[in-house]
Motif scaffolding. Structure first.
Motif, short mmCIF file in Angstrom:
data_model
loop_
_atom_site.label_atom_id
_atom_site.label_comp_id
_atom_site.label_asym_id
_atom_site.label_seq_id
_atom_site.Cartn_x
_atom_site.Cartn_y
_atom_site.Cartn_z
N THR A 15 0.81 -1.21 0.00
CA THR A 15 0.00 0.00 0.00
C THR A 15 0.84 1.26 0.00
O THR A 15 1.93 1.29 0.54
N SER A 16 0.33 2.31 -0.60
CA SER A 16 0.96 3.61 -0.51
C SER A 16 0.31 4.43 0.59
O SER A 16 0.96 5.17 1.30
N ALA A 17 -1.01 4.34 0.71
CA ALA A 17 -1.73 4.89 1.86
C ALA A 17 -2.26 3.69 2.62
O ALA A 17 -2.69 2.72 2.03
N SER A 18 -2.19 3.74 3.95
CA SER A 18 -2.45 2.52 4.70
C SER A 18 -3.52 2.70 5.77
O SER A 18 -3.77 3.79 6.27
N ILE A 19 -4.14 1.57 6.12
CA ILE A 19 -5.06 1.53 7.25
C ILE A 19 -4.28 1.57 8.55
O ILE A 19 -4.62 2.28 9.48
N CYS A 20 -3.20 0.80 8.61
CA CYS A 20 -2.36 0.80 9.80
C CYS A 20 -1.00 0.19 9.48
O CYS A 20 -0.85 -0.54 8.49
N ALA A 104 9.47 0.82 -4.68
CA ALA A 104 8.46 1.20 -3.70
C ALA A 104 9.12 1.56 -2.37
O ALA A 104 10.21 1.09 -2.07
N PRO A 105 8.48 2.39 -1.54
CA PRO A 105 9.01 2.70 -0.21
C PRO A 105 8.81 1.53 0.74
O PRO A 105 8.00 0.63 0.49
N ILE A 106 9.51 1.56 1.87
CA ILE A 106 9.43 0.45 2.82
C ILE A 106 8.02 0.30 3.39
O ILE A 106 7.59 -0.81 3.72
N GLU A 107 7.27 1.40 3.47
CA GLU A 107 5.90 1.31 4.00
C GLU A 107 5.03 0.38 3.17
O GLU A 107 4.08 -0.21 3.68
N ASP A 108 5.35 0.25 1.89
CA ASP A 108 4.57 -0.63 1.03
C ASP A 108 4.74 -2.10 1.39
O ASP A 108 4.00 -2.95 0.90
N PHE A 109 5.71 -2.40 2.23
CA PHE A 109 6.01 -3.79 2.58
C PHE A 109 5.52 -4.18 3.97
O PHE A 109 5.56 -5.36 4.32
N VAL A 110 5.10 -3.22 4.79
CA VAL A 110 4.84 -3.56 6.18
C VAL A 110 3.49 -3.05 6.69
O VAL A 110 3.22 -3.16 7.88
N LYS A 210 8.14 -4.48 -6.88
CA LYS A 210 7.34 -3.29 -6.64
C LYS A 210 6.47 -3.41 -5.40
O LYS A 210 5.73 -2.51 -5.07
N GLY A 211 6.54 -4.52 -4.69
CA GLY A 211 5.67 -4.66 -3.54
C GLY A 211 6.15 -5.68 -2.57
O GLY A 211 7.32 -5.99 -2.49
N ASN A 212 5.24 -6.25 -1.80
CA ASN A 212 5.64 -7.03 -0.65
C ASN A 212 5.99 -8.47 -0.97
O ASN A 212 6.47 -9.19 -0.11
N LEU A 213 5.76 -8.94 -2.19
CA LEU A 213 5.96 -10.35 -2.48
C LEU A 213 7.13 -10.53 -3.41
O LEU A 213 7.12 -10.03 -4.52
N VAL A 214 8.13 -11.21 -2.96
CA VAL A 214 9.26 -11.55 -3.82
C VAL A 214 8.96 -12.91 -4.40
O VAL A 214 8.78 -13.88 -3.69
N GLN A 215 8.92 -13.01 -5.72
CA GLN A 215 8.57 -14.27 -6.36
C GLN A 215 9.58 -14.60 -7.42
O GLN A 215 9.85 -13.81 -8.30
#
Length: 226
Positions: A15-20, A104-110, A210-215
């Motif tokens: 996510t770029s904007a997050s719930i939490c 992507a920024p680190i926030e996109d991963f956590v 580009k995101g949280n999944l390395v495949q």
């Protein structure tokens, strides 16, 4: 038996904007993954499991993972270091290093995806812990990855489920994961050192992450990246 599969390294959301997001500036955790891979072309199926030790430093903007992957043909050792300041990702598979650019920024991963659907709240440990469950879809490498993530009220991850189909190679997989041993702080900062094998000439450039999944498509008979 020769089976090709995807090594899945998953964190929380994309996510770029997050719930939490988790509240800690530095933390570590262990992730246990179990799942099944089905190849439609050969009508063959296989099981996989993985244990990941994960470290996050939000101040230095670095993420590191050390993963052991188990499958019917043996085991693989996968290490990953993501440096979001330098925008580079190092992946070491059985001692061989590859690298890829990060966009992507680190926030996109956590963090939990901002358009995630809230599924409900559930009690754990006889009501001593409450989990919130969210569902969302991540588009990655031509796949639609369906994810369900459970977190605490403070957004500390508890569990995940993921299913997807990789259409080009006709893979389908379902993965379940549990997070445990979550610690506030990191005792050994060397977990963020660039792996020794990556200080030498790397073997190949991986696709942009580009995101949280390395495949990465794997040949687990030869224990190598395809």
């Amino acid at each position: 038996m020769k089976i090709s599969l995807f090594v899945i390294v998953s964190f929380v959301a994309y996510t770029s904007a997050s719930i939490c997001c988790p509240p800690m500036k530095q933390y570590g955790m262990t992730i246990n993954l179990r799942g099944g891979i089905y190849t439609t072309a050969t009508a063959s199926a296989g099981l996989m499991s993985a244990n990941l030790q994960t470290y996050v430093d939000m101040e230095k903007k670095m993420l590191a993972m050390d993963e052991m992957i188990y499958n019917p043909d043996g085991k693989l050792h996968l290490q990953m270091l993501q440096d979001f300041n330098k925008k580079i990702e190092y992946v070491v598979l059985n001692g061989a290093c590859s690298k890829a650019p990060l966009t992507a920024p680190i926030e996109d991963f956590v963090c939990i995806k901002d358009d995630a659907k809230f599924l409900g709240s559930y009690d754990y440990a006889m009501g001593k812990l409450k989990g919130k469950e969210y569902q969302f879809v991540v588009e990655r490498y031509g796949q639609s990855q369906n994810m369900i993530v459970t977190v605490t009220d403070k957004c500390i991850p508890l569990a995940l489920q993921l299913s997807a189909e990789e259409t080009a190679k006709s893979y389908k997989y379902v993965i379940g994961g549990t997070y445990y041993n979550v610690t506030d702080g990191i005792k050994d900062p060397s977990v963020f050192d660039v792996p020794a094998s990556c200080l030498q000439k790397t073997e190949q450039i991986l696709p942009i992450n580009k995101g949280n999944l390395v495949q990465m498509p794997m040949d687990i008979e030869e224990n190598r990246i395809l």
